[in-house]
Design an enzyme around this catalytic site. Structure first.
Site, PDB file in Angstrom:
ATOM      1  N   GLY A 201       0.753  -1.156   0.039  1.00  0.00           N
ATOM      2  CA  GLY A 201       0.104  -0.063   0.110  1.00  0.00           C
ATOM      3  C   GLY A 201       0.819   1.246   0.041  1.00  0.00           C
ATOM      4  O   GLY A 201       2.160   1.254  -0.417  1.00  0.00           O
TER       5      GLY A 201
ATOM      6  N   ARG B 112       0.885  -4.058  12.559  1.00  0.00           N
ATOM      7  CA  ARG B 112       0.216  -4.409  13.803  1.00  0.00           C
ATOM      8  C   ARG B 112       0.753  -5.491  14.237  1.00  0.00           C
ATOM      9  O   ARG B 112       1.062  -6.511  13.652  1.00  0.00           O
ATOM     10  CB  ARG B 112      -1.309  -4.544  13.383  1.00  0.00           C
TER      11      ARG B 112
ATOM     12  N   HIS C 253       5.697   1.837  20.009  1.00  0.00           N
ATOM     13  CA  HIS C 253       4.799   2.291  18.936  1.00  0.00           C
ATOM     14  C   HIS C 253       4.778   3.716  18.463  1.00  0.00           C
ATOM     15  O   HIS C 253       3.614   4.513  18.983  1.00  0.00           O
ATOM     16  CB  HIS C 253       3.253   1.934  19.452  1.00  0.00           C
TER      17      HIS C 253
ATOM     18  N   GLU D 136      -1.252  -2.081  23.205  1.00  0.00           N
ATOM     19  CA  GLU D 136      -0.536  -0.955  23.448  1.00  0.00           C
ATOM     20  C   GLU D 136       0.573  -0.793  24.636  1.00  0.00           C
ATOM     21  O   GLU D 136       0.182  -1.137  25.735  1.00  0.00           O
ATOM     22  CB  GLU D 136      -1.410   0.228  23.425  1.00  0.00           C
TER      23      GLU D 136
END
Length: 300
Positions: A144, A222, A271, A251
């Site tokens: 992408g 992810r 992250h 997270e």
């Protein structure tokens, strides 16, 4: 981005007579989220999970503007049933994430983190022998916008770039291959897939068995796309040479005793791939534009 800048970007909404409430803290307690959103028609949320119980308590909700790229934290099926429009902030962090992915490759290859630690205790480069990106084969899984930008940057370093995309595509200067070929041939594998039911555990024990023993895995997409236990075992048993991850099955902050803390040759980041001043500025502009576009479409 400062609150005054956010307020400035919200002026077009205020000019249309809309009332805006801004909460500067990140509170993930559902009861607090419900209290704040139960009378709202439109909400802006980043990567805080919103499930059926939240939607049940917010009957006025008509539109969710997600200040994030992924949508796996939103119960999309329930939103669809209720006619709630959900729009993400597509493209806001393309350069930020792509640059971090390249930085992680260099950090692993040149042992930058370990070099810093050795220098601080009075050591030398005696035990450090790094590798170059130049002439390596970089495999992109998920071509992408972010995957393509990583490919462009890798090409600038003189890499050969191959790519696997679930929907076959043709790219300039990039060889499209199937998944097993990419796993076999890539020196560095960089993951750029969304998390869906089909991509969960997309990289597991079987895939690690195909990779070269000198391969390095980079995950800025992810966490659950890579099976955590399989990654740990691949590093522990030397099936691959190293890995760098910015995403997990939860997270950060990660709990004490998190298994991957004990994995060898693993660079772990909290992250932060999307977290740049430039990306945050683009994000809020996209989020407000999404709301304005939706409002305009509903009044036609």
């Amino acid at each position: 981005m400062c609150e005054c800048k956010i307020a400035q970007l919200c002026e077009p909404l205020k000019a249309q007579g809309h009332h805006i409430t801004f909460y500067p803290d990140r509170n993930e307690k559902e009861e607090v989220l419900i209290e704040r959103a139960q009378n709202a028609e439109i909400i802006i949320v980043s990567n805080i999970p919103l499930r059926k119980s939240f939607l049940d308590a917010c009957p006025c909700l008509k539109m969710i503007s997600v200040a994030f790229t992924g949508l796996d934290h939103i119960d999309l099926e329930e939103c669809k049933k209720r006619g709630i429009t959900v729009v993400n902030a597509a493209g806001y962090a393309t350069h930020a994430v792509a640059e971090l992915a390249i930085g992680m490759m260099i950090a692993v290859y040149r042992k930058i983190v370990g070099g810093d630690a050795i220098t601080r205790i009075g050591g030398s480069r005696e035990s450090f022998l790094g590798s170059e990106l130049h002439r390596k084969t970089v495999g992109i899984i998920g071509a992408g916008a972010i995957g393509q930008q990583v490919a462009r940057l890798a090409l600038a370093f003189g890499c050969r770039v191959i790519a696997y995309n679930r929907t076959p595509r043709t790219f300039e200067n990039i060889q499209s291959v199937d998944k097993p070929t990419l796993l076999r041939e890539a020196d560095i594998i960089s993951i750029h897939l969304p998390l869906t039911a089909e991509t969960k555990d997309f990289i597991g024990e079987e895939e690690f068995n195909i990779m070269q023993p000198h391969a390095v895995l980079i995950n800025t997409a992810r966490g659950p796309i890579v099976n955590k236990d399989a990654l740990y075992e691949a590093l522990r048993k030397g099936k691959i040479a190293g890995a760098a991850v910015d995403v997990y099955d939860q997270e950060p902050p990660l709990p004490g005793g998190y298994e991957l803390f004990n994995a060898p040759n693993l660079l772990m980041l909290p992250h932060m791939g999307y977290a740049t001043r430039e990306a945050f500025g683009d994000r809020i502009r996209i989020v407000i534009d999404n709301i304005l576009n939706w409002l305009n479409s509903t009044t036609r």
